[in-house]
Design a protein around this motif. Sequence first.
Motif, PDB file in Angstrom:
ATOM      1  N   SER A  17     -20.631  20.981 -10.414  1.00 50.06           N
ATOM      2  CA  SER A  17     -19.974  20.212  -9.360  1.00 50.06           C
ATOM      3  C   SER A  17     -20.300  18.725  -9.485  1.00 50.06           C
ATOM      4  CB  SER A  17     -20.431  20.693  -7.980  1.00 50.06           C
ATOM      5  OG  SER A  17     -20.097  22.041  -7.767  1.00 50.06           O
ATOM      6  N   LEU A  18     -19.395  17.911  -8.998  1.00 46.62           N
ATOM      7  CA  LEU A  18     -19.599  16.472  -8.867  1.00 46.62           C
ATOM      8  C   LEU A  18     -18.893  16.011  -7.607  1.00 46.62           C
ATOM      9  CD1 LEU A  18     -18.954  14.997 -12.450  1.00 46.62           C
ATOM     10  CD2 LEU A  18     -21.134  15.011 -11.229  1.00 46.62           C
ATOM     11  N   ARG A  19     -19.397  14.929  -7.021  1.00 42.01           N
ATOM     12  CA  ARG A  19     -18.702  14.299  -5.906  1.00 42.01           C
ATOM     13  C   ARG A  19     -18.427  12.847  -6.278  1.00 42.01           C
ATOM     14  NH1 ARG A  19     -20.055  13.068   0.457  1.00 42.01           N
ATOM     15  NH2 ARG A  19     -21.431  11.466  -0.443  1.00 42.01           N
ATOM     16  N   LEU A  20     -17.159  12.511  -6.320  1.00 37.63           N
ATOM     17  CA  LEU A  20     -16.743  11.144  -6.584  1.00 37.63           C
ATOM     18  C   LEU A  20     -16.575  10.398  -5.264  1.00 37.63           C
ATOM     19  CD1 LEU A  20     -14.008  11.736  -9.321  1.00 37.63           C
ATOM     20  CD2 LEU A  20     -16.499  11.554  -9.585  1.00 37.63           C
ATOM     21  N   SER A  21     -16.868   9.103  -5.315  1.00 37.37           N
ATOM     22  CA  SER A  21     -16.676   8.230  -4.160  1.00 37.37           C
ATOM     23  C   SER A  21     -15.809   7.046  -4.566  1.00 37.37           C
ATOM     24  CB  SER A  21     -18.013   7.716  -3.638  1.00 37.37           C
ATOM     25  OG  SER A  21     -18.855   8.768  -3.229  1.00 37.37           O
ATOM     26  N   CYS A  22     -15.062   6.540  -3.613  1.00 39.11           N
ATOM     27  CA  CYS A  22     -14.255   5.344  -3.837  1.00 39.11           C
ATOM     28  C   CYS A  22     -14.417   4.461  -2.609  1.00 39.11           C
ATOM     29  CB  CYS A  22     -12.806   5.711  -4.061  1.00 39.11           C
ATOM     30  SG  CYS A  22     -11.676   4.303  -4.126  1.00 39.11           S
ATOM     31  N   ALA A  23     -15.086   3.339  -2.794  1.00 37.02           N
ATOM     32  CA  ALA A  23     -15.330   2.406  -1.701  1.00 37.02           C
ATOM     33  C   ALA A  23     -14.249   1.336  -1.684  1.00 37.02           C
ATOM     34  CB  ALA A  23     -16.703   1.779  -1.851  1.00 37.02           C
ATOM     35  N   ALA A  24     -13.691   1.097  -0.517  1.00 35.04           N
ATOM     36  CA  ALA A  24     -12.613   0.124  -0.363  1.00 35.04           C
ATOM     37  C   ALA A  24     -13.101  -1.094   0.396  1.00 35.04           C
ATOM     38  CB  ALA A  24     -11.443   0.758   0.371  1.00 35.04           C
ATOM     39  N   SER A  25     -12.521  -2.238   0.061  1.00 38.61           N
ATOM     40  CA  SER A  25     -12.825  -3.474   0.776  1.00 38.61           C
ATOM     41  C   SER A  25     -11.596  -4.368   0.771  1.00 38.61           C
ATOM     42  CB  SER A  25     -14.012  -4.197   0.132  1.00 38.61           C
ATOM     43  OG  SER A  25     -13.717  -4.557  -1.203  1.00 38.61           O
ATOM     44  N   GLY A  26     -11.562  -5.289   1.726  1.00 41.57           N
ATOM     45  CA  GLY A  26     -10.485  -6.260   1.756  1.00 41.57           C
ATOM     46  C   GLY A  26      -9.239  -5.822   2.480  1.00 41.57           C
ATOM     47  N   GLY A  27      -9.321  -4.713   3.183  1.00 37.41           N
ATOM     48  CA  GLY A  27      -8.174  -4.234   3.943  1.00 37.41           C
ATOM     49  C   GLY A  27      -8.620  -3.344   5.088  1.00 37.41           C
ATOM     50  N   ILE A  28      -7.684  -2.972   5.936  1.00 31.13           N
ATOM     51  CA  ILE A  28      -7.993  -2.060   7.037  1.00 31.13           C
ATOM     52  C   ILE A  28      -7.869  -0.641   6.489  1.00 31.13           C
ATOM     53  CG2 ILE A  28      -7.401  -1.331   9.369  1.00 31.13           C
ATOM     54  CD1 ILE A  28      -6.162  -4.106   9.782  1.00 31.13           C
ATOM     55  N   PHE A  29      -9.006  -0.066   6.138  1.00 28.75           N
ATOM     56  CA  PHE A  29      -9.022   1.181   5.379  1.00 28.75           C
ATOM     57  C   PHE A  29      -8.230   2.285   6.067  1.00 28.75           C
ATOM     58  CE2 PHE A  29     -10.566   4.037   2.239  1.00 28.75           C
ATOM     59  CZ  PHE A  29     -10.900   5.231   2.861  1.00 28.75           C
ATOM     60  N   SER A  30      -8.315   2.338   7.392  1.00 27.62           N
ATOM     61  CA  SER A  30      -7.670   3.439   8.125  1.00 27.62           C
ATOM     62  C   SER A  30      -6.153   3.410   8.019  1.00 27.62           C
ATOM     63  CB  SER A  30      -8.092   3.412   9.586  1.00 27.62           C
ATOM     64  OG  SER A  30      -7.706   2.197  10.190  1.00 27.62           O
ATOM     65  N   THR A  31      -5.582   2.332   7.537  1.00 28.69           N
ATOM     66  CA  THR A  31      -4.127   2.222   7.397  1.00 28.69           C
ATOM     67  C   THR A  31      -3.633   2.585   5.998  1.00 28.69           C
ATOM     68  OG1 THR A  31      -4.169  -0.113   6.795  1.00 28.69           O
ATOM     69  CG2 THR A  31      -4.048   0.415   9.155  1.00 28.69           C
ATOM     70  N   TYR A  32      -4.543   3.004   5.123  1.00 22.99           N
ATOM     71  CA  TYR A  32      -4.177   3.328   3.750  1.00 22.99           C
ATOM     72  C   TYR A  32      -4.243   4.836   3.499  1.00 22.99           C
ATOM     73  CZ  TYR A  32      -4.442  -1.571   2.350  1.00 22.99           C
ATOM     74  OH  TYR A  32      -4.226  -2.911   2.209  1.00 22.99           O
ATOM     75  N   SER A  33      -3.190   5.368   2.917  1.00 22.60           N
ATOM     76  CA  SER A  33      -3.295   6.691   2.314  1.00 22.60           C
ATOM     77  C   SER A  33      -4.025   6.519   0.996  1.00 22.60           C
ATOM     78  CB  SER A  33      -1.920   7.296   2.086  1.00 22.60           C
ATOM     79  OG  SER A  33      -1.348   7.698   3.308  1.00 22.60           O
ATOM     80  N   MET A  34      -4.949   7.451   0.728  1.00 23.56           N
ATOM     81  CA  MET A  34      -5.828   7.337  -0.432  1.00 23.56           C
ATOM     82  C   MET A  34      -5.626   8.538  -1.358  1.00 23.56           C
ATOM     83  SD  MET A  34      -7.363   4.535   0.230  1.00 23.56           S
ATOM     84  CE  MET A  34      -8.568   4.596  -1.105  1.00 23.56           C
ATOM     85  N   ALA A  35      -5.646   8.272  -2.643  1.00 22.66           N
ATOM     86  CA  ALA A  35      -5.397   9.336  -3.610  1.00 22.66           C
ATOM     87  C   ALA A  35      -6.363   9.243  -4.782  1.00 22.66           C
ATOM     88  CB  ALA A  35      -3.965   9.260  -4.122  1.00 22.66           C
ATOM     89  N   TRP A  36      -6.490  10.356  -5.456  1.00 22.10           N
ATOM     90  CA  TRP A  36      -7.182  10.423  -6.738  1.00 22.10           C
ATOM     91  C   TRP A  36      -6.179  10.851  -7.801  1.00 22.10           C
ATOM     92  CZ3 TRP A  36     -12.045   8.755  -7.628  1.00 22.10           C
ATOM     93  CH2 TRP A  36     -12.901   8.599  -6.517  1.00 22.10           C
TER      94      TRP A  36
END
Length: 126
Positions: A17-36
């Motif tokens: 198993s692995l857990r990937l993380s993606c940290a966001a900055s410079g925007g209102i994160f809650s307004t973005y749909s996020m994908a891998w």
Amino acid sequence: QVQLVESGGGLVQAGGSLRLSCAASGGIFSTYSMAWFRQGPGKEREFVAVINWNTASTLYRDSVKGRFTISRDNVKSTVYLQMNSLAPDDTAVYLCAAQKLVAFRATPTAARFNSWGQGTQVTVSS
């Protein structure tokens, strides 16, 4: 545009198993749909999972259903990909993507996202 930085990749044996993380900055994160997405050697970029900005509903590619889980923490401005029962075919560079104020009801293509991270390498040995 939001800036994205992935982490958590590495080398793991099949079944691990692995857990990937993606940290966001410079925007209102809650307004973005996020994908891998992921891109294996000599392969095209392919969709893995998405989590929508408004309902936190999720979509997955068939081959990862039941093994991978996408989640988000709007307080930490971070999206995660928990990957279990990894197989050699999961070997790829995993990239995080963001799209503002769009909710996806069907598998999105990479062209639907206008913000991308640099990616993190996941290697699964047999």
